[in-house]
Structure formats: C-alpha cells, structure tokens
Design a protein around this motif. Structure first.
Motif, PDB file in Angstrom:
ATOM      1  N   GLU A 162      29.415  35.734  38.544  1.00 31.54           N
ATOM      2  CA  GLU A 162      29.794  37.131  38.758  1.00 31.54           C
ATOM      3  C   GLU A 162      29.462  37.567  40.178  1.00 31.54           C
ATOM      4  OE1 GLU A 162      28.184  39.796  35.883  1.00 31.54           O
ATOM      5  OE2 GLU A 162      29.031  38.682  34.206  1.00 31.54           O
ATOM      6  N   ALA A 163      30.278  38.455  40.705  1.00 34.56           N
ATOM      7  CA  ALA A 163      30.052  38.990  42.048  1.00 34.56           C
ATOM      8  C   ALA A 163      28.944  40.040  42.020  1.00 34.56           C
ATOM      9  CB  ALA A 163      31.334  39.622  42.574  1.00 34.56           C
ATOM     10  N   VAL A 164      28.239  40.159  43.138  1.00 37.54           N
ATOM     11  CA  VAL A 164      27.201  41.183  43.269  1.00 37.54           C
ATOM     12  C   VAL A 164      27.892  42.499  43.601  1.00 37.54           C
ATOM     13  CG1 VAL A 164      25.143  41.881  44.549  1.00 37.54           C
ATOM     14  CG2 VAL A 164      25.560  39.459  44.080  1.00 37.54           C
ATOM     15  N   PRO A 165      27.580  43.581  42.881  1.00 37.73           N
ATOM     16  CA  PRO A 165      28.222  44.870  43.150  1.00 37.73           C
ATOM     17  C   PRO A 165      27.960  45.351  44.579  1.00 37.73           C
ATOM     18  CG  PRO A 165      27.002  44.933  41.078  1.00 37.73           C
ATOM     19  CD  PRO A 165      26.654  43.642  41.747  1.00 37.73           C
ATOM     20  N   ASP A 166      28.959  46.016  45.156  1.00 40.35           N
ATOM     21  CA  ASP A 166      28.859  46.499  46.534  1.00 40.35           C
ATOM     22  C   ASP A 166      27.689  47.454  46.745  1.00 40.35           C
ATOM     23  OD1 ASP A 166      31.036  45.007  47.351  1.00 40.35           O
ATOM     24  OD2 ASP A 166      32.470  46.630  46.957  1.00 40.35           O
ATOM     25  N   ASP A 167      27.429  48.336  45.776  1.00 34.94           N
ATOM     26  CA  ASP A 167      26.329  49.284  45.947  1.00 34.94           C
ATOM     27  C   ASP A 167      24.971  48.575  45.989  1.00 34.94           C
ATOM     28  OD1 ASP A 167      26.680  48.662  43.265  1.00 34.94           O
ATOM     29  OD2 ASP A 167      25.968  50.608  42.558  1.00 34.94           O
ATOM     30  N   LEU A 168      24.831  47.473  45.266  1.00 35.99           N
ATOM     31  CA  LEU A 168      23.592  46.707  45.326  1.00 35.99           C
ATOM     32  C   LEU A 168      23.468  45.989  46.665  1.00 35.99           C
ATOM     33  CD1 LEU A 168      21.018  45.729  43.991  1.00 35.99           C
ATOM     34  CD2 LEU A 168      22.336  43.919  42.903  1.00 35.99           C
ATOM     35  N   LEU A 169      24.560  45.460  47.176  1.00 40.52           N
ATOM     36  CA  LEU A 169      24.538  44.829  48.498  1.00 40.52           C
ATOM     37  C   LEU A 169      24.170  45.840  49.582  1.00 40.52           C
ATOM     38  CD1 LEU A 169      27.664  42.500  48.287  1.00 40.52           C
ATOM     39  CD2 LEU A 169      25.260  41.832  48.249  1.00 40.52           C
ATOM     40  N   ASP A 170      24.709  47.066  49.485  1.00 39.19           N
ATOM     41  CA  ASP A 170      24.364  48.124  50.441  1.00 39.19           C
ATOM     42  C   ASP A 170      22.877  48.448  50.391  1.00 39.19           C
ATOM     43  OD1 ASP A 170      26.993  48.275  51.262  1.00 39.19           O
ATOM     44  OD2 ASP A 170      27.469  49.979  49.954  1.00 39.19           O
ATOM     45  N   LEU A 171      22.329  48.521  49.187  1.00 43.07           N
ATOM     46  CA  LEU A 171      20.909  48.805  49.022  1.00 43.07           C
ATOM     47  C   LEU A 171      20.067  47.686  49.647  1.00 43.07           C
ATOM     48  CD1 LEU A 171      18.730  50.617  47.800  1.00 43.07           C
ATOM     49  CD2 LEU A 171      18.969  49.306  45.690  1.00 43.07           C
ATOM     50  N   LEU A 172      20.457  46.448  49.439  1.00 43.31           N
ATOM     51  CA  LEU A 172      19.733  45.321  50.016  1.00 43.31           C
ATOM     52  C   LEU A 172      19.795  45.335  51.537  1.00 43.31           C
ATOM     53  CD1 LEU A 172      20.716  42.488  47.526  1.00 43.31           C
ATOM     54  CD2 LEU A 172      18.475  43.576  47.769  1.00 43.31           C
ATOM     55  N   LYS A 173      20.934  45.739  52.104  1.00 47.82           N
ATOM     56  CA  LYS A 173      21.071  45.831  53.562  1.00 47.82           C
ATOM     57  C   LYS A 173      20.129  46.886  54.130  1.00 47.82           C
ATOM     58  CE  LYS A 173      25.806  44.238  53.809  1.00 47.82           C
ATOM     59  NZ  LYS A 173      27.215  44.606  54.087  1.00 47.82           N
TER      60      LYS A 173
END
Length: 55
Positions: A41-52
C-alpha cells in the motif's frame, strides 16, 4: 429457547488446526497475503507531509 447472548458465548466451531495443535497452512498463507498487501500500500500524502515537517 436461546437468546442472542447465548450465541456469543458459544465457542467457535473448528479452529482450522490439525490434531497436533499446529495451525493449518491456510492460516499462514492468509497472513502472508495480508502482510504483502499491507506492505504494497502507498503511504498517504498527509503522512508524508507530516514526516517532511519533522526533518
């Protein structure tokens, strides 16, 4: 006469195991498939933004 509560108290029929107590191969296959599906499964964009933001 049984109530709805009586149905939930009953032990489940058939555990899918063998006489030796080991789970059947189908359970292992199902778990492997569920793991593979989750890993794919792909990582949701909002989670990637939070990690950034944490970098």
């Amino acid at each position: 006469m049984r109530s709805a509560k009586d149905e939930t108290k009953m032990a489940p029929e058939g555990t899918g195991g063998t006489d030796s107590g080991k789970p059947s191969r189908n359970v292992g296959d199902a778990l492997r498939q569920a793991y593979d599906d989750a890993v794919g499964e792909a990582v949701p964009d909002d989670l990637l933004d939070l990690l950034k933001k944490l970098d």
